[in-house]
Design a protein around this motif. Structure first.
Motif, PDB file in Angstrom:
ATOM      1  N   GLN A 244     -72.994 168.567  24.371  1.00  0.00           N
ATOM      2  CA  GLN A 244     -72.732 168.108  23.009  1.00  0.00           C
ATOM      3  C   GLN A 244     -74.007 168.074  22.168  1.00  0.00           C
ATOM      4  O   GLN A 244     -73.982 168.385  20.966  1.00  0.00           O
ATOM      5  CB  GLN A 244     -72.056 166.731  23.041  1.00  0.00           C
ATOM      6  CG  GLN A 244     -70.630 166.741  23.585  1.00  0.00           C
ATOM      7  CD  GLN A 244     -69.711 167.667  22.801  1.00  0.00           C
ATOM      8  OE1 GLN A 244     -69.845 167.819  21.582  1.00  0.00           O
ATOM      9  NE2 GLN A 244     -68.766 168.288  23.497  1.00  0.00           N
ATOM     10  N   ARG A 247     -74.650 171.587  21.150  1.00  0.00           N
ATOM     11  CA  ARG A 247     -73.692 171.978  20.111  1.00  0.00           C
ATOM     12  C   ARG A 247     -74.136 171.478  18.745  1.00  0.00           C
ATOM     13  O   ARG A 247     -74.165 172.239  17.761  1.00  0.00           O
ATOM     14  CB  ARG A 247     -72.310 171.434  20.467  1.00  0.00           C
ATOM     15  CG  ARG A 247     -71.243 171.606  19.395  1.00  0.00           C
ATOM     16  CD  ARG A 247     -69.929 170.993  19.871  1.00  0.00           C
ATOM     17  NE  ARG A 247     -68.922 171.017  18.830  1.00  0.00           N
ATOM     18  CZ  ARG A 247     -68.765 170.071  17.916  1.00  0.00           C
ATOM     19  NH1 ARG A 247     -69.581 169.009  17.900  1.00  0.00           N
ATOM     20  NH2 ARG A 247     -67.810 170.164  17.012  1.00  0.00           N
ATOM     21  N   CYS A 248     -74.477 170.215  18.658  1.00  0.00           N
ATOM     22  CA  CYS A 248     -74.904 169.638  17.376  1.00  0.00           C
ATOM     23  C   CYS A 248     -76.186 170.294  16.863  1.00  0.00           C
ATOM     24  O   CYS A 248     -76.319 170.585  15.661  1.00  0.00           O
ATOM     25  CB  CYS A 248     -75.109 168.127  17.527  1.00  0.00           C
ATOM     26  SG  CYS A 248     -73.588 167.215  17.840  1.00  0.00           S
ATOM     27  N   ARG A 251     -75.402 173.943  15.671  1.00  0.00           N
ATOM     28  CA  ARG A 251     -74.630 173.910  14.424  1.00  0.00           C
ATOM     29  C   ARG A 251     -75.521 173.552  13.236  1.00  0.00           C
ATOM     30  O   ARG A 251     -75.339 174.089  12.138  1.00  0.00           O
ATOM     31  CB  ARG A 251     -73.475 172.917  14.541  1.00  0.00           C
ATOM     32  CG  ARG A 251     -72.327 173.422  15.398  1.00  0.00           C
ATOM     33  CD  ARG A 251     -71.060 172.644  15.172  1.00  0.00           C
ATOM     34  NE  ARG A 251     -69.923 173.291  15.807  1.00  0.00           N
ATOM     35  CZ  ARG A 251     -68.655 173.045  15.504  1.00  0.00           C
ATOM     36  NH1 ARG A 251     -68.360 172.153  14.560  1.00  0.00           N
ATOM     37  NH2 ARG A 251     -67.680 173.678  16.117  1.00  0.00           N
ATOM     38  N   ASP A 257     -69.805 177.677  14.047  1.00  0.00           N
ATOM     39  CA  ASP A 257     -68.583 177.633  14.855  1.00  0.00           C
ATOM     40  C   ASP A 257     -68.856 177.551  16.348  1.00  0.00           C
ATOM     41  O   ASP A 257     -67.940 177.692  17.157  1.00  0.00           O
ATOM     42  CB  ASP A 257     -67.702 178.856  14.556  1.00  0.00           C
ATOM     43  CG  ASP A 257     -68.319 180.163  15.048  1.00  0.00           C
ATOM     44  OD1 ASP A 257     -69.532 180.165  15.354  1.00  0.00           O
ATOM     45  OD2 ASP A 257     -67.596 181.178  15.118  1.00  0.00           O
ATOM     46  N   ASP A 259     -69.185 176.206  19.955  1.00  0.00           N
ATOM     47  CA  ASP A 259     -68.462 175.097  20.573  1.00  0.00           C
ATOM     48  C   ASP A 259     -68.579 175.170  22.085  1.00  0.00           C
ATOM     49  O   ASP A 259     -68.960 176.208  22.646  1.00  0.00           O
ATOM     50  CB  ASP A 259     -66.987 175.136  20.180  1.00  0.00           C
ATOM     51  CG  ASP A 259     -66.426 173.739  19.940  1.00  0.00           C
ATOM     52  OD1 ASP A 259     -66.978 172.769  20.512  1.00  0.00           O
ATOM     53  OD2 ASP A 259     -65.460 173.624  19.175  1.00  0.00           O
ATOM     54  N   LEU A 266     -71.493 177.203  26.031  1.00  0.00           N
ATOM     55  CA  LEU A 266     -71.170 177.184  24.618  1.00  0.00           C
ATOM     56  C   LEU A 266     -71.083 178.624  24.113  1.00  0.00           C
ATOM     57  O   LEU A 266     -71.811 179.499  24.593  1.00  0.00           O
ATOM     58  CB  LEU A 266     -72.230 176.440  23.797  1.00  0.00           C
ATOM     59  CG  LEU A 266     -72.451 174.950  24.093  1.00  0.00           C
ATOM     60  CD1 LEU A 266     -73.485 174.768  25.196  1.00  0.00           C
ATOM     61  CD2 LEU A 266     -72.904 174.223  22.822  1.00  0.00           C
ATOM     62  N   GLY A 268     -70.265 181.012  20.303  1.00  0.00           N
ATOM     63  CA  GLY A 268     -70.001 181.025  18.866  1.00  0.00           C
ATOM     64  C   GLY A 268     -70.393 182.365  18.280  1.00  0.00           C
ATOM     65  O   GLY A 268     -70.834 183.272  18.985  1.00  0.00           O
TER      66      GLY A 268
END
Length: 332
Positions: A244, A247-248, A251, A257, A259, A266, A268
């Motif tokens: 996570q 991911r943050c 992004r 996108d 994820d 992950l 994207g």
């Protein structure tokens, strides 16, 4: 324009009562390749295969097999094709060998060498040791392989497969995939339907994406992927607990996108030619350890999503014969 050794479908429409099942479908299936009809339940895939097999007449349009019209030249077309339906068409109370023998005799093949030839056919799909067993005791995968080789007894130039691996376990599915690949390399045209993205990814040379009886897009796998026009970046972390945070972080740096698709993976949309080094550097500076960062061409799942069919399929498996990533950054 389609050449004679292909299946050609031109502006085909099918209706049952007031319901339109196929609406102006046009496509070509080249010889020696696997053409996949991909789509949801009710998209019209099975109806189209039945039309190619001459079981159903088009309301409008024309279908030809090796230049022969499926309506005007129905008998000659049937000599060149074989259809394997979703439901296995076997005599469960006969042996595998007897099923092959019966099919051969129905097609006019007989003589002193028939038994040997039938055993060779069974051996070609790994069923030689089970040739004298009743089909009733065969596994689902064994029955499906037998069903497919039964269709090959008449040496068709075009093989039609309707959802060939539906209901099979993964091992049996991979065995059927290998059989389909082998059949196509022998020069036969394979036109098959599926709603499984991993199956299309594994087998397709050409794809036609259908939805509610309409053709959404059709072409070679290369053309279909190019129509999406984007690549995927994939990050494999050393520790799932950082997923996570990764991911943050990504992004926040333009990978809008990206994820988590597995506990430590992950994926994207690629945003830069330098994604591999850029992602690795961002994660390293944040203290997030990764095993690898790689760039992949668009998958069939990406194509499916791009044309409005939702996100990536959960549990989609990579095929060992599929595309390898273009670039890789890997931590020792």
């Amino acid at each position: 324009m389609c050449i004679r050794d292909r299946v050609s479908v031109a502006q085909v429409t099918a209706r049952f009562g007031r319901t339109t099942i196929l609406d102006g479908i046009s496509l070509c299936a080249p010889a020696g390749l696997v053409h996949v009809l991909l789509g949801h339940n009710g998209a019209g895939k099975s109806t189209l295969l039945k039309m190619v097999s001459t079981s159903i007449r088009p309301k409008r349009g024309r279908i030809s097999v090796q230049g022969l019209d499926t309506v005007a030249d129905r008998r000659r077309v049937r000599q060149r094709i074989a259809l394997v339906r979703q439901e296995v068409q076997l005599d469960l109370d006969a042996s595998g060998l007897d099923n092959i023998r019966l099919q051969a005799r129905l097609l006019g093949h007989d003589g002193p060498g028939l038994g040997r030839r039938c055993r060779e056919i069974l051996a070609s799909v790994g069923l030689e040791e089970d040739s004298d067993k009743l089909v009733r005791v065969y596994s689902g995968g064994m029955r499906r392989k037998l069903d497919i080789v039964l269709a090959l007894v008449g040496a068709p130039s075009v093989l039609l497969l309707d959802e060939p691996t539906v209901g099979l376990d993964p091992e049996s599915k991979y065995q059927v995939w290998e059989l389909i690949r082998r059949i196509s390399t022998e020069g036969r045209t394979v036109l098959m339907s599926t709603q499984q993205l991993d199956e299309a990814q594994a087998l397709a040379d050409h794809i036609s994406l259908l939805s509610q009886g309409r053709l959404v897009v059709s072409g070679s796998v290369h053309e279909i992927r190019a129509s999406v026009g984007r690549r995927r970046v994939e990050v494999l972390l050393q520790q799932a607990r950082h997923a996570q945070d990764a991911r943050c972080l990504l992004r926040a740096h333009g990978y809008e996108d990206i994820d988590v698709v597995d506990t430590a993976r992950l994926t994207g949309t690629s945003v830069s030619e330098d994604d591999v080094h850029r992602c690795a550097r961002l994660l390293q500076e944040a203290g997030v350890l990764c095993k690898s960062v790689s760039i992949h061409p668009p998958s069939i799942s990406d194509v499916y999503s791009h044309y409005g069919y939702g996100g990536r399929v959960t549990g989609e498996q990579e095929d060992p014969h599929g595309d390898r990533p273009e670039l890789i950054h890997s931590e020792a």
